[in-house]
Design an enzyme around this catalytic site. Sequence first.
Site: not given
Length: 511
Positions: A276-277
Amino acid sequence: MAAPRTDLDSTVDDDAPDAYRDLLGRYARVANLESGAGVLYWDQQVTMPEGGAPARGKQLAALSATTHEKLTNDAMADALDACEGIALDDERAANVREIRRRHERNRSLPEEVVEELTEQQSASQRVWREAKAEDDFDRFAPTLETLRDLHVERAEAIAPDRPAYEVMYEDGEPYLPLERLEEVFEELKAGLVPLIEAIEASGVDLPSPFVAAGPYDDATQRGLSEAVLDVLDYPEDRGRLDVSAHPFTSGNQFDARITTRFKPDDPMDAFTATVHEFGHASYELGLPDARFGEPLGASLSSGVHESQSRFWENHVARTEPFWEGFVGEANDHLGTDATAREAYAAVNQIYPDNLVRVEADELTYHLHIILRCEIDRAFVEGDVGVSEIPALWNEKMADYLGVVPDTDTDGCLQDIHWSSRFAAFQGYTIGSVLAAQLDHAMRADLGDDRVDDLIREGDFDPLWAWMTENVHRHGRRYPTDELVAEATGEPLTAEYFLDYVETKFGDLYDL
């Protein structure tokens, strides 16, 4: 890397009018100060000793005040006025538009409010961490109330004739009307609630082979996170992976840092957080190098940013083709023998009884967001007092998710966001909706089978290149609705997200 790299100094805009060059030079100082403040914020969350908080608050406050002065002073106003009437191409005109928007939005805001709010935000991070660790909402409540009051004061200074909450919302989403967002929420509730109910009624269980083999130490999980970042081609010379209480991304096209966190009993929590990051970092890294310090070299909005993290997390790392290519790597790191189908099912489990947003599944996640937005707005608008938040939180958890947290640590203290801002949760759902729309457009361009093959083979450059071409490289050239239309050929719609989740989870849960 998907996007070609150029030296920052190799594309000086020598043919630009003098007034335009002067304006961009002034704005670059603003952007560089903000970028420097971002590094201090990263350090505060990752490496700063606890005792450094008071000094850090003063440092960030001074930077904010200086940035505000340079953005709003008469010299900036004169530089903007000097660009009026000059013939500019579309990109230069977009730079001027964005600088003027920020200048005019902030010019009536007193510098002392900017400084006080920044210092309070910095101090509140420590208070929130302590309150969460001790399950003591009363410890955080006075700070939260003070922050709310300062944010309202700021919003009223910016636009005294408009609702404060809408003004706050526009900090993250300047071009997507709040009314449109509320329509999307209603569409999602109408589609997700019956889908979740059908999944619960199906009786299908998707046990995780990774959970069964746990627990896992931090070093093992870090190794898995580093392995997936290698596969995704996250550049070591422009990024780094660290650990923080709440995963986040910080940086720009030259330095996009990410953090994750480890949950001993479920390595997929850190795995998906890392991907996600990475998605957020991919956006920063895809911005044009030569535009650093300009609006055209900055990300557009929180929702567009979230679309990139949601694309890589959900439309890449939660797909069956991904696990057909990556399951061996995961098994090597975790000491498991999962099949690709088992791993795919494991990362797509639906568990409505989950209490924590960042650990929520792809469907119930949005009920967490809607819950927060409703409380957020009621608190800002004075309909709910700070002391009422824990009980209201639990009531809405029961209504939307059928579960009530035993502690405020797992309830209203779980998110870091209220220690810095309000009217910001909407971006997460906007991002998921847009990610599905972008995925649909990418597959229309590249072909469904080819996208699946690329994901299966771990060849992610074409996907990153598509996002860079259609989203990243534009920076803030287009307002949100225009960017979405440029990238996908139509306005923002929840249709593709709902189609996507109904198809995927219908298959997984035999609906």
